[in-house]
Scaffold this motif. Structure first.
Motif, mmCIF file in Angstrom:
data_model
loop_
_atom_site.group_PDB
_atom_site.id
_atom_site.type_symbol
_atom_site.label_atom_id
_atom_site.label_comp_id
_atom_site.label_asym_id
_atom_site.label_seq_id
_atom_site.Cartn_x
_atom_site.Cartn_y
_atom_site.Cartn_z
ATOM 1 N N VAL A 24 7.506 1.597 6.999
ATOM 2 C CA VAL A 24 6.252 0.946 7.391
ATOM 3 C C VAL A 24 6.561 0.160 8.668
ATOM 4 O O VAL A 24 7.446 -0.694 8.661
ATOM 5 C CB VAL A 24 5.749 0.005 6.274
ATOM 6 C CG1 VAL A 24 4.584 -0.850 6.759
ATOM 7 C CG2 VAL A 24 5.364 0.801 5.041
ATOM 8 N N SER B 186 9.508 2.077 0.001
ATOM 9 C CA SER B 186 9.164 1.891 1.413
ATOM 10 C C SER B 186 9.809 0.623 1.948
ATOM 11 O O SER B 186 9.971 -0.355 1.210
ATOM 12 C CB SER B 186 7.641 1.727 1.566
ATOM 13 O OG SER B 186 6.938 2.831 1.022
ATOM 14 N N ASP C 219 0.820 -1.194 0.000
ATOM 15 C CA ASP C 219 0.000 0.000 0.000
ATOM 16 C C ASP C 219 0.871 1.268 0.000
ATOM 17 O O ASP C 219 0.630 2.212 -0.754
ATOM 18 C CB ASP C 219 -0.845 -0.039 1.281
ATOM 19 C CG ASP C 219 -2.152 0.667 1.096
ATOM 20 O OD1 ASP C 219 -2.832 0.367 0.103
ATOM 21 O OD2 ASP C 219 -2.451 1.550 1.935
ATOM 22 N N SER C 220 1.898 1.244 0.840
ATOM 23 C CA SER C 220 2.781 2.401 0.986
ATOM 24 C C SER C 220 3.573 2.671 -0.296
ATOM 25 O O SER C 220 3.706 3.824 -0.721
ATOM 26 C CB SER C 220 3.730 2.179 2.168
ATOM 27 O OG SER C 220 4.662 3.229 2.242
ATOM 28 N N VAL C 221 4.092 1.621 -0.917
ATOM 29 C CA VAL C 221 4.890 1.841 -2.136
ATOM 30 C C VAL C 221 4.016 2.386 -3.258
ATOM 31 O O VAL C 221 4.450 3.230 -4.048
ATOM 32 C CB VAL C 221 5.665 0.572 -2.571
ATOM 33 C CG1 VAL C 221 4.762 -0.514 -3.097
ATOM 34 C CG2 VAL C 221 6.725 0.915 -3.628
ATOM 35 N N GLU D 210 17.194 10.054 -2.667
ATOM 36 C CA GLU D 210 15.784 9.741 -2.947
ATOM 37 C C GLU D 210 15.067 9.344 -1.667
ATOM 38 O O GLU D 210 15.663 8.775 -0.757
ATOM 39 C CB GLU D 210 15.703 8.623 -3.998
ATOM 40 C CG GLU D 210 16.266 9.075 -5.353
ATOM 41 C CD GLU D 210 16.340 7.926 -6.363
ATOM 42 O OE1 GLU D 210 15.298 7.352 -6.678
ATOM 43 O OE2 GLU D 210 17.460 7.627 -6.807
ATOM 44 N N LYS D 211 13.778 9.650 -1.632
ATOM 45 C CA LYS D 211 12.993 9.407 -0.417
ATOM 46 C C LYS D 211 12.606 7.944 -0.255
ATOM 47 O O LYS D 211 12.155 7.305 -1.198
ATOM 48 C CB LYS D 211 11.692 10.220 -0.485
ATOM 49 C CG LYS D 211 11.725 11.454 0.363
ATOM 50 C CD LYS D 211 10.311 11.984 0.614
ATOM 51 C CE LYS D 211 10.393 13.351 1.279
ATOM 52 N NZ LYS D 211 9.770 14.409 0.504
ATOM 53 N N TYR E 7 10.304 5.545 2.560
ATOM 54 C CA TYR E 7 9.396 5.611 3.699
ATOM 55 C C TYR E 7 9.476 4.357 4.565
ATOM 56 O O TYR E 7 9.892 3.287 4.113
ATOM 57 C CB TYR E 7 7.954 5.796 3.210
ATOM 58 C CG TYR E 7 7.746 7.135 2.547
ATOM 59 C CD1 TYR E 7 7.356 8.243 3.300
ATOM 60 C CD2 TYR E 7 7.966 7.299 1.181
ATOM 61 C CE1 TYR E 7 7.187 9.480 2.697
ATOM 62 C CE2 TYR E 7 7.800 8.530 0.565
ATOM 63 C CZ TYR E 7 7.405 9.625 1.330
ATOM 64 O OH TYR E 7 7.244 10.841 0.743
ATOM 65 N N LYS F 45 1.232 4.247 -2.817
ATOM 66 C CA LYS F 45 0.748 5.590 -2.500
ATOM 67 C C LYS F 45 1.862 6.611 -2.335
ATOM 68 O O LYS F 45 1.713 7.767 -2.700
ATOM 69 C CB LYS F 45 -0.074 5.556 -1.216
ATOM 70 C CG LYS F 45 -1.416 4.868 -1.413
ATOM 71 C CD LYS F 45 -2.340 5.091 -0.230
ATOM 72 C CE LYS F 45 -3.684 4.403 -0.478
ATOM 73 N NZ LYS F 45 -4.121 3.600 0.670
ATOM 74 N N ARG F 46 2.995 6.176 -1.736
ATOM 75 C CA ARG F 46 4.024 7.156 -1.381
ATOM 76 C C ARG F 46 5.335 6.970 -2.134
ATOM 77 O O ARG F 46 6.126 7.895 -2.280
ATOM 78 C CB ARG F 46 4.335 7.080 0.126
ATOM 79 C CG ARG F 46 3.116 7.308 1.012
ATOM 80 C CD ARG F 46 3.498 7.425 2.471
ATOM 81 N NE ARG F 46 4.017 6.180 3.030
ATOM 82 C CZ ARG F 46 4.376 6.033 4.306
ATOM 83 N NH1 ARG F 46 4.300 7.062 5.147
ATOM 84 N NH2 ARG F 46 4.817 4.872 4.752
ATOM 85 N N GLY F 47 5.614 5.728 -2.556
ATOM 86 C CA GLY F 47 6.909 5.437 -3.186
ATOM 87 C C GLY F 47 7.721 4.479 -2.324
ATOM 88 O O GLY F 47 7.200 3.892 -1.365
#
Ligand code: CTP
Ligand code: MG
Length: 230
Positions: A200, A128, A120-122, A195-196, A198, A124-126
């Motif tokens: 989880v 992770s 889900d995170s990858v 690069e960002k 995130y 939605k946000r990139g």
């Protein structure tokens, strides 16, 4: 929402000291790697598994996956002398589906809801990764002398799986080879380029089977799950 997973299993298991690749060691009578593969075999969102192995172990790996009816292994590729090289070889073999997870063969206890949250995170946000807050007090030390105590509040311990867009992580690996950078996980190759990535939150059961006592912890985790303490 679907993904593929690269599973590096091409290590030597030196710290396990078992005289062979720890992936073949039995936990609750089933090979370590099979525990890990089963998680992804059973995850409906996982389309394909790219398994990275030692050259001399290809046949053994094939026998094992067929014996335990693991059907999603799309490719078995030969790894390198370092984990980073092994993952890179796996990533080069990925085709299709743009979302790729990298997960250690030696982490058999990753839970489905955490994989779901990561995917889900990858999306939605990139990029992770799964990580847990550091529990220990960590000291910066040189020559057995403590320089200072690191502020723990911002410290997280990185685990796998780590999730990326295929082209992004492949590019990061290519770049790392070019500049001779070695990181201890895949996310660090992105961080290295600014690069960002995130976080989880994961859980403490997702241990990496590394030293002999981890086999005992592993048996205990399976026992507690059987007793229903999910
Ligand atoms: N791995 C790999 N290729 C390597 C080294 C490691 O595919 N050249 C894999 C391991 O098989 C393992 C994961 O990366 O699933 C994490 O590595 P680690 O726990 O360090 O395993 P080993 O390298 O086998 O163990 P050790 O470092 O104790 O030798
Ligand atoms: Mg290693």
């Amino acid at each position: 929402k679907n993904y593929q997973v690269v599973i590096p299993a091409a290590g030597q298991g030196k710290r396990m000291n078992a005289g062979k690749n720890k992936q073949f060691l039995l936990i609750n009578q089933i090979p370590l790697l099979i525990h890990t593969l089963r998680v992804f075999e059973e995850d409906l969102l996982c389309d394909k598994i790219i398994l990275v192995v030692n050259k001399e172990e290809i046949e053994q790996m094939k026998r094992l996956t067929s014996q335990y009816a693991i059907k999603k292994v799309e490719k078995i590729v030969v790894g390198g002398s370092e984990r980073q090289e092994s993952v890179y070889e796996g990533l080069k073999a990925v085709q299709g589906n743009p979302i790729v997870l990298v997960h250690d063969g030696a982490r058999p206890f990753i839970k489905q809801p955490i994989i779901d949250a990561l995917v889900d995170s990858v999306m939605k946000r990139g990029a992770s990764i799964v990580a847990t807050p550091v529990k220990d007090t960590v000291k910066q030390v040189s020559k057995e002398y403590i320089h200072h105590t690191v502020d723990r509040t911002s410290l997280w311990a990185a685990q796998t799986p780590q999730a990326f867009r295929h082209e992004q992580i492949l590019r990061a690996h290519e770049h790392a080879v070019k500049v001779g950078y070695t990181g201890t996980d895949d996310a660090s190759l992105l961080e290295h380029n600014g690069e960002k990535v995130y976080i989880v939150p994961g859980d403490y059961e997702n241990i990496k089977i590394t030293t002999p006592e981890d086999l005992i912890f592993g048996e205990a985790i399976i026992k507690s799950r059987k007793e229903g303490n999910k």
